[in-house]
Design a protein around this motif. Structure first.
Motif, PDB file in Angstrom:
ATOM      1  N   TYR A  30       0.832  -1.214   0.000  1.00  0.00           N
ATOM      2  CA  TYR A  30       0.000   0.000   0.000  1.00  0.00           C
ATOM      3  C   TYR A  30       0.868   1.267   0.000  1.00  0.00           C
ATOM      4  O   TYR A  30       0.515   2.266  -0.622  1.00  0.00           O
ATOM      5  CB  TYR A  30      -0.951   0.003   1.205  1.00  0.00           C
ATOM      6  N   GLY A  31       1.994   1.220   0.709  1.00  0.00           N
ATOM      7  CA  GLY A  31       2.897   2.370   0.733  1.00  0.00           C
ATOM      8  C   GLY A  31       3.406   2.679  -0.663  1.00  0.00           C
ATOM      9  O   GLY A  31       3.377   3.826  -1.132  1.00  0.00           O
ATOM     10  N   LEU A  32       3.852   1.621  -1.360  1.00  0.00           N
ATOM     11  CA  LEU A  32       4.361   1.800  -2.726  1.00  0.00           C
ATOM     12  C   LEU A  32       3.244   2.220  -3.677  1.00  0.00           C
ATOM     13  O   LEU A  32       3.439   3.053  -4.562  1.00  0.00           O
ATOM     14  CB  LEU A  32       4.975   0.488  -3.222  1.00  0.00           C
ATOM     15  N   LEU A  33       2.073   1.643  -3.471  1.00  0.00           N
ATOM     16  CA  LEU A  33       0.935   1.986  -4.336  1.00  0.00           C
ATOM     17  C   LEU A  33       0.629   3.479  -4.229  1.00  0.00           C
ATOM     18  O   LEU A  33       0.421   4.161  -5.240  1.00  0.00           O
ATOM     19  CB  LEU A  33      -0.291   1.154  -3.945  1.00  0.00           C
ATOM     20  N   ALA A  34       0.628   3.993  -2.998  1.00  0.00           N
ATOM     21  CA  ALA A  34       0.349   5.417  -2.809  1.00  0.00           C
ATOM     22  C   ALA A  34       1.403   6.255  -3.532  1.00  0.00           C
ATOM     23  O   ALA A  34       1.091   7.255  -4.194  1.00  0.00           O
ATOM     24  CB  ALA A  34       0.334   5.749  -1.317  1.00  0.00           C
ATOM     25  N   GLN A  35       2.634   5.815  -3.437  1.00  0.00           N
ATOM     26  CA  GLN A  35       3.739   6.548  -4.045  1.00  0.00           C
ATOM     27  C   GLN A  35       3.617   6.556  -5.572  1.00  0.00           C
ATOM     28  O   GLN A  35       3.666   7.604  -6.217  1.00  0.00           O
ATOM     29  CB  GLN A  35       5.052   5.886  -3.599  1.00  0.00           C
ATOM     30  N   VAL A  36       3.425   5.369  -6.149  1.00  0.00           N
ATOM     31  CA  VAL A  36       3.325   5.244  -7.610  1.00  0.00           C
ATOM     32  C   VAL A  36       2.075   5.981  -8.097  1.00  0.00           C
ATOM     33  O   VAL A  36       2.108   6.713  -9.090  1.00  0.00           O
ATOM     34  CB  VAL A  36       3.301   3.751  -8.024  1.00  0.00           C
ATOM     35  N   ALA A  37       0.984   5.817  -7.356  1.00  0.00           N
ATOM     36  CA  ALA A  37      -0.268   6.473  -7.754  1.00  0.00           C
ATOM     37  C   ALA A  37      -0.113   7.988  -7.702  1.00  0.00           C
ATOM     38  O   ALA A  37      -0.586   8.702  -8.600  1.00  0.00           O
ATOM     39  CB  ALA A  37      -1.389   6.034  -6.820  1.00  0.00           C
ATOM     40  N   GLY A  38       0.553   8.480  -6.675  1.00  0.00           N
ATOM     41  CA  GLY A  38       0.744   9.919  -6.533  1.00  0.00           C
ATOM     42  C   GLY A  38       1.486  10.495  -7.717  1.00  0.00           C
ATOM     43  O   GLY A  38       1.130  11.555  -8.255  1.00  0.00           O
ATOM     44  N   THR A  39       2.491   9.796  -8.182  1.00  0.00           N
ATOM     45  CA  THR A  39       3.282  10.259  -9.330  1.00  0.00           C
ATOM     46  C   THR A  39       2.419  10.299 -10.588  1.00  0.00           C
ATOM     47  O   THR A  39       2.561  11.179 -11.424  1.00  0.00           O
ATOM     48  CB  THR A  39       4.463   9.302  -9.578  1.00  0.00           C
ATOM     49  N   ARG A  40       1.533   9.315 -10.703  1.00  0.00           N
ATOM     50  CA  ARG A  40       0.672   9.300 -11.897  1.00  0.00           C
ATOM     51  C   ARG A  40      -0.371  10.408 -11.844  1.00  0.00           C
ATOM     52  O   ARG A  40      -0.756  10.967 -12.853  1.00  0.00           O
ATOM     53  CB  ARG A  40      -0.037   7.959 -12.014  1.00  0.00           C
ATOM     54  N   LEU A  41      -0.797  10.686 -10.608  1.00  0.00           N
ATOM     55  CA  LEU A  41      -1.845  11.696 -10.422  1.00  0.00           C
ATOM     56  C   LEU A  41      -1.303  13.086 -10.762  1.00  0.00           C
ATOM     57  O   LEU A  41      -1.954  13.880 -11.447  1.00  0.00           O
ATOM     58  CB  LEU A  41      -2.292  11.642  -8.959  1.00  0.00           C
ATOM     59  N   ILE A  42      -0.125  13.382 -10.268  1.00  0.00           N
ATOM     60  CA  ILE A  42       0.503  14.674 -10.558  1.00  0.00           C
ATOM     61  C   ILE A  42       1.934  14.382 -11.021  1.00  0.00           C
ATOM     62  O   ILE A  42       2.867  14.348 -10.215  1.00  0.00           O
ATOM     63  CB  ILE A  42       0.534  15.599  -9.311  1.00  0.00           C
ATOM     64  N   PRO A  43       2.115  14.172 -12.321  1.00  0.00           N
ATOM     65  CA  PRO A  43       3.422  13.731 -12.812  1.00  0.00           C
ATOM     66  C   PRO A  43       4.549  14.703 -12.472  1.00  0.00           C
ATOM     67  O   PRO A  43       5.704  14.305 -12.392  1.00  0.00           O
ATOM     68  CB  PRO A  43       3.218  13.647 -14.329  1.00  0.00           C
TER      69      PRO A  43
END
Ligand SMILES: Nc1ncnc2c1ncn2[C@@H]1O[C@H](COP(=O)(O)OP(=O)(O)OP(=O)(O)O)[C@@H](O)[C@H]1O
Ligand SMILES: O=C(O)[C@H](O)CO
Length: 523
Positions: A348-361
């Motif tokens: 979940y920690g990594l998911l939040a990180q990867v998702a955050g980058t996709r959300l605001i590149p």
């Protein structure tokens, strides 16, 4: 929408902050507002799998009241319905069933956890209680989810009722999680104590619920199709609330109305694997040896209709809908999250990180390696229905707040003697992970809660965390790593900010494993 919001009266009153994403109101949105929405979505998930609504979705009477409809099947009603049940959610299921069946219900026996009636009464949940002159006899037992004398008495009463039925009768079987411990009927000469010891040993050595229940079935008169056989020639309809990943009817409550597909070799293999074969009591060896040479083979269940009426997936679908009403892009990641809680938290920690980058590149977020690590971890966890690509796809571009929903049951290998539960431990671990990956312009919140409202032996259902958790804790002199080392997540959350991060629902009267919610809300 009105109907949808009925389930969520407090959501309807709350300001719909994410709808205003990007505006000044959203920028003022505090973590507490996000936490409130998370708690409301958790409640809506649980609301979809409460016994009453579930029963009414699965069962109905035809307009003349002569037929009982279950999915696409009909059963003749002529004051010929009997009811038995066992499990943590069965009291409310029985109350709803009795109300629906009225005079057609002749008699019932249910086995439910010790103290559940008092707890429901105390919580004001009258819809979960049987009426004063109910035809259903209630046994309470299996304290701490272990089979005991009270549960044994209940199992005998259930067996007697089933054995007295005729071909004109219909037996309604209500099944939910915790049913195995509430229906102990060891095959002689195995004693209740021997079964209890073996179950405890297997659980302590990390046996999965599939393995545990394979052994329980082999040593029980009623599990593994035994109850269905006892009720023959009556027709049997089992209404099952699933608390097992993937909803396998043969595993839930040890499948008392499903013919067991396991043989003695499977049992010996499991007992060997956990180093228990050599020390088996003579009685267990006797029963296993007898089963091997039983010419009748496993019970046949042709007269049974097994229906899953509630599951984690159903709860998630409801919360997903509600999240969309609130303006989130809502994605169901999986209803089968499993694996060691440490790995699940890292995921979940990594998911939040990867998702955050996709959300605001533009923000400094996850690197290619982190993306690869996330996928590696996902493969390692072997989550059968994981929709990782779909979830990540929903996050591409500057499109607003996202809610990722998941469910299941991670495993905690207890090492310390602290007070906690699976959900609080997961939340605490995710909080620690989130701190390692700060996401500048995005508010992140993770909530984990047990749908039964009780996380381990604590009064909380779970907890929620944000990336600021560790620094807030440090400010109060609390060291996250120390609490984790002692499996003391509940003590931690009680102390942190006066317990405001705890999720308190009280016993919900249902049980479809845990619910995980991850929110990413660009500021
Ligand atoms: N101190 C602790 N910290 C973390 N987890 C704990 C702690 N103590 C118990 N647990 C976990 O709590 C779980 C038992 O809790 P509980 O009695 O709520 O059962 P459950 O698995 O939720 O039951 P069900 O599946 O029927 O809902 C076990 O998974 C156990 O590992
Ligand atoms: O009772 C049981 O066997 C477990 O809760 C799984 O259903």
């Amino acid at each position: 929408m009105a109907a949808a919001l009925q389930l969520l009266p407090r959501v309807a009153r709350a300001p719909l902050l994410p709808l205003l994403w990007g505006g000044p109101v959203a920028r003022l949105a505090s973590g507490m507002a996000l936490a409130e929405q998370a708690q409301q979505l958790f409640e809506s998930a649980v609301g979809a799998v409460l016994p009453g609504p579930m029963l009414h979705r699965a069962l109905s009477l035809d307009p003349g009241g002569r037929q009982l409809r279950v999915r696409d099947r009909s059963f003749q009603l002529q004051q010929n319905v009997y009811l038995v049940g066992f499990g943590k959610a069965v009291l409310g299921m029985a109350a709803a069933a009795e109300e629906l069946l009225g005079q057609h219900l002749v008699q019932g026996v249910i086995s439910v956890p010790k103290g559940i009636r008092a707890a429901m009464e105390h919580a004001g949940k009258r819809e979960m209680l049987l009426k004063p002159h109910s035809r259903v006899q209630v046994f309470e037992g299996a304290e701490d989810n272990l089979p005991d004398r009270d549960a044994l008495r209940a199992a005998l009463a259930i067996q007697q009722l089933a054995e007295g039925l005729t071909a004109d009768d219909l037996l309604l079987v209500l099944i939910s999680g915790g049913g195995s411990a509430l229906l102990p009927a060891p095959i002689p000469p195995v004693t209740l104590e021997e079964k209890q010891t073996l179950t405890k040993l297997l659980a302590a050595r990390g046996a999965t619920i599939q393995e545990l229940n394979t052994i329980r079935k082999a040593l029980s008169q009623l599990k593994g199709g035994g109850l269905a056989q006892a009720a023959y020639p009556a027709q049997v309809v089992s209404l099952i609330l699933s608390d097992v990943v993937g909803d396998p009817v043969e595993v839930i409550a040890s499948g008392p109305t499903v013919a067991s597909a396991h043989n003695v070799q499977d049992c010996l293999h499991i007992l060997n694997h956990y180093g228990l074969r050599a020390a088996l009591p003579r009685s267990v060896k006797t029963v296993l040896a007898r089963a091997d040479s039983d010419p009748r083979g496993p019970p046949s269940c042709g007269h049974v209709l097994n229906v899953i009426i509630g599951s984690n997936a159903l709860a998630l679908a409801e919360a997903q809908q509600q999240a969309e009403v609130l303006g989130y892009r809502a994605v169901v990641l999986s209803a089968a999250m499993q694996g060691d809680v440490k790995n699940v938290a890292q995921f979940y920690g990594l998911l939040a990180q990867v998702a955050g980058t996709r959300l605001i590149p533009s923000i400094a977020g996850a690197s290619v390696e982190e993306d690869a690590k996330l996928h590696e971890l996902a493969a390692e966890l072997q989550i059968p229905d994981l929709q990782l690509e779909q979830a990540l796809e929903a996050m591409v571009g500057d499109r607003g707040p996202v809610c990722v929903l998941a469910g299941g049951e991670p495993t905690v290998l207890l090492q310390g003697s602290g007070k906690g539960g699976r959900n609080q431990e997961l939340a605490l671990r995710v909080g620690a992970e989130l701190e390692r990956w700060p996401l500048g312009h995005i508010d992140v919140l993770f909530l984990s809660g047990g749908s039964d409202g009780q996380d381990g032996p604590t009064e909380a259902a779970g907890a929620w965390v944000m990336p600021e958790l560790a620094s807030q804790a440090a400010a109060e002199g609390l060291d996250v790593a120390t609490f984790l080392a002692h499996n003391d997540s509940h003590t931690f959350f009680c102390r942190l900010q006066g317990g405001t991060h705890l999720l308190h629902t009280g016993l919900t009267g249902t049980n479809v494993m845990d619910i995980h919610l991850l929110f990413l809300q660009p500021r």
